[in-house]
Design a protein around this motif. Structure first.
Motif, mmCIF file in Angstrom:
data_model
loop_
_atom_site.group_PDB
_atom_site.id
_atom_site.type_symbol
_atom_site.label_atom_id
_atom_site.label_comp_id
_atom_site.label_asym_id
_atom_site.label_seq_id
_atom_site.Cartn_x
_atom_site.Cartn_y
_atom_site.Cartn_z
ATOM 1 N N LEU A 120 1.104 -3.575 6.635
ATOM 2 C CA LEU A 120 -0.013 -3.210 5.760
ATOM 3 C C LEU A 120 0.333 -3.397 4.292
ATOM 4 C CD1 LEU A 120 -1.643 -0.040 7.368
ATOM 5 C CD2 LEU A 120 -2.467 -2.387 7.302
ATOM 6 N N LEU A 121 1.636 -3.352 3.958
ATOM 7 C CA LEU A 121 2.030 -3.581 2.567
ATOM 8 C C LEU A 121 1.892 -5.048 2.167
ATOM 9 C CD1 LEU A 121 5.246 -1.405 1.981
ATOM 10 C CD2 LEU A 121 3.167 -1.347 0.607
ATOM 11 N N ILE A 122 2.213 -5.943 3.082
ATOM 12 C CA ILE A 122 2.315 -7.367 2.738
ATOM 13 C C ILE A 122 1.116 -8.193 3.203
ATOM 14 C CG2 ILE A 122 3.717 -9.435 2.972
ATOM 15 C CD1 ILE A 122 4.959 -7.199 1.291
ATOM 16 N N LEU B 236 -4.409 1.802 -0.229
ATOM 17 C CA LEU B 236 -3.194 2.027 -1.020
ATOM 18 C C LEU B 236 -2.142 0.951 -0.766
ATOM 19 C CD1 LEU B 236 -1.813 4.011 -2.934
ATOM 20 C CD2 LEU B 236 -1.028 5.286 -0.933
ATOM 21 N N CYS B 237 -1.883 0.638 0.507
ATOM 22 C CA CYS B 237 -0.858 -0.352 0.840
ATOM 23 C C CYS B 237 -1.204 -1.729 0.268
ATOM 24 C CB CYS B 237 -0.697 -0.442 2.352
ATOM 25 S SG CYS B 237 0.176 0.943 3.091
ATOM 26 N N THR C 244 -4.318 9.011 -4.835
ATOM 27 C CA THR C 244 -4.939 9.140 -6.157
ATOM 28 C C THR C 244 -3.911 8.955 -7.265
ATOM 29 O OG1 THR C 244 -6.558 10.694 -5.237
ATOM 30 C CG2 THR C 244 -6.289 10.667 -7.633
ATOM 31 N N ILE C 245 -2.748 9.600 -7.100
ATOM 32 C CA ILE C 245 -1.691 9.491 -8.117
ATOM 33 C C ILE C 245 -1.249 8.033 -8.278
ATOM 34 C CG2 ILE C 245 0.711 10.081 -8.640
ATOM 35 C CD1 ILE C 245 0.192 12.795 -7.271
ATOM 36 N N VAL C 246 -0.983 7.364 -7.155
ATOM 37 C CA VAL C 246 -0.479 5.990 -7.209
ATOM 38 C C VAL C 246 -1.524 5.049 -7.830
ATOM 39 C CG1 VAL C 246 0.228 4.010 -5.808
ATOM 40 C CG2 VAL C 246 1.088 6.300 -5.270
ATOM 41 N N LEU C 247 -2.780 5.181 -7.419
ATOM 42 C CA LEU C 247 -3.820 4.282 -7.937
ATOM 43 C C LEU C 247 -4.082 4.514 -9.417
ATOM 44 C CD1 LEU C 247 -6.319 4.333 -4.923
ATOM 45 C CD2 LEU C 247 -4.736 2.514 -5.571
ATOM 46 N N VAL C 248 -4.037 5.774 -9.858
ATOM 47 C CA VAL C 248 -4.225 6.063 -11.290
ATOM 48 C C VAL C 248 -3.086 5.444 -12.109
ATOM 49 C CG1 VAL C 248 -4.187 7.909 -13.029
ATOM 50 C CG2 VAL C 248 -5.604 8.145 -10.975
ATOM 51 N N VAL C 249 -1.842 5.580 -11.615
ATOM 52 C CA VAL C 249 -0.701 4.989 -12.332
ATOM 53 C C VAL C 249 -0.833 3.465 -12.393
ATOM 54 C CG1 VAL C 249 1.799 4.623 -12.257
ATOM 55 C CG2 VAL C 249 0.855 6.894 -11.793
#
Length: 281
Positions: free
Chosen positions: A205-207, A27-28, A145-150
């Protein structure tokens, strides 16, 4: 070798930790690719530190601390946008002001809460992935799941907006809503990652996975895919290092992903500083 890989899996806490580490690594990397390409790494840092007061206030009033953290993250992005649009102050300065104010408020509230309730909320600063529960794994899976679908549904619009905001506006895209939507996705990602690596380490992990991939591939979807692979690999490797060498899990994950970035920086075929011909361009 195979026995060493299987041994940690006999424990329930390691099974839950590995699942959440994989989800967070994936996700990150995907969401962080947008921040890295837009050169807005500081925004991720600002939001990650800004969730602390919401977490503490939610605990004080008996609400869900993850909902409180998400609300605080959204409020911080709105505050940054408001300062930037209503004053001559630049975006990086607005981020720094909001980040430091929210972080100071969060530390103050957490100190008060811990003094009055004899509990420890400091694990939200550095993470406690080995202590995740089944419910927390479920909540992280739902958020991921929500974030990846969006991201999949509005990938083209975000791609256009990321590389050419003025062109996206001229083409009639709702750039303000896209920008706010991206901020919401970042806030959700940080909330989902809090338990695993903590708000202080989540920026790495974000960058870093996206930045590592950016040294190796060019297109955004390639950066996202390779970054996700790097993020997941780093999360799993960090967990195994933590298990066998008794290291803190969150920092172990960050050290692995940072090591991969250094390798890419040195040996990337096109950008590696130690590769022949790169410095002669």
């Amino acid at each position: 070798m195979l026995e060493a890989l299987i041994e940690p899996l006999q424990y329930g806490f390691m099974q839950r930790s590995l699942v959440i580490a994989i989800l967070v690594g994936l996700l990150c990397a995907v969401v962080g690719s947008y921040l890295m390409v837009q050169r807005l790494a500081l925004l991720g840092d600002a939001i990650s530190h800004s969730v602390l007061p919401g977490l503490a206030i939610a605990f004080m009033i008996g609400a869900n601390i993850f909902v409180g953290a998400f609300i605080a993250g959204v409020l911080s992005t709105m505050a940054i946008a408001w300062i930037r649009t209503r004053s001559p102050i630049k975006e990086d300065a607005a981020m720094g002001i909001v980040f430091s104010a929210f972080f100071a408020l969060g530390i103050t509230l957490i100190t008060v809460v811990q003094k009055d309730n004899k509990i420890d909320l400091n694990h939200f600063l550095f993470g406690n992935i080995l202590g995740v529960t089944v419910d927390e794994v479920r909540d992280t899976a739902i958020i991921a799941t929500i974030v990846l679908v969006v991201v999949i549904l509005i990938y083209k619009e975000l791609l256009f907006y990321t590389f050419d905001p003025l062109g996206a506006h001229a083409a009639g895209l709702p750039v303000n809503r896209l920008n706010f939507g991206l901020m919401l996705l970042i806030a959700l990602t940080i909330v989902a990652s809090m338990k695993a690596v903590g708000v202080i380490l989540v920026l790495s992990l974000l960058i870093t996975p996206g930045a590592t991939a950016y040294l190796l591939v060019k297109r955004l979807h390639e950066v996202m895919i390779l970054g996700a692979v790097i993020g997941v690999f780093s999360s799993i490797s960090g967990m195994y290092l933590s298990y066998f060498y008794n290291l803190p899990s969150g920092p172990a994950i960050v050290l692995v992903v940072s090591g991969l970035f250094i390798l890419a920086l040195l040996f990337s075929p096109k950008h590696g500083v130690l590769m022949p011909g790169v410095n002669q361009k």
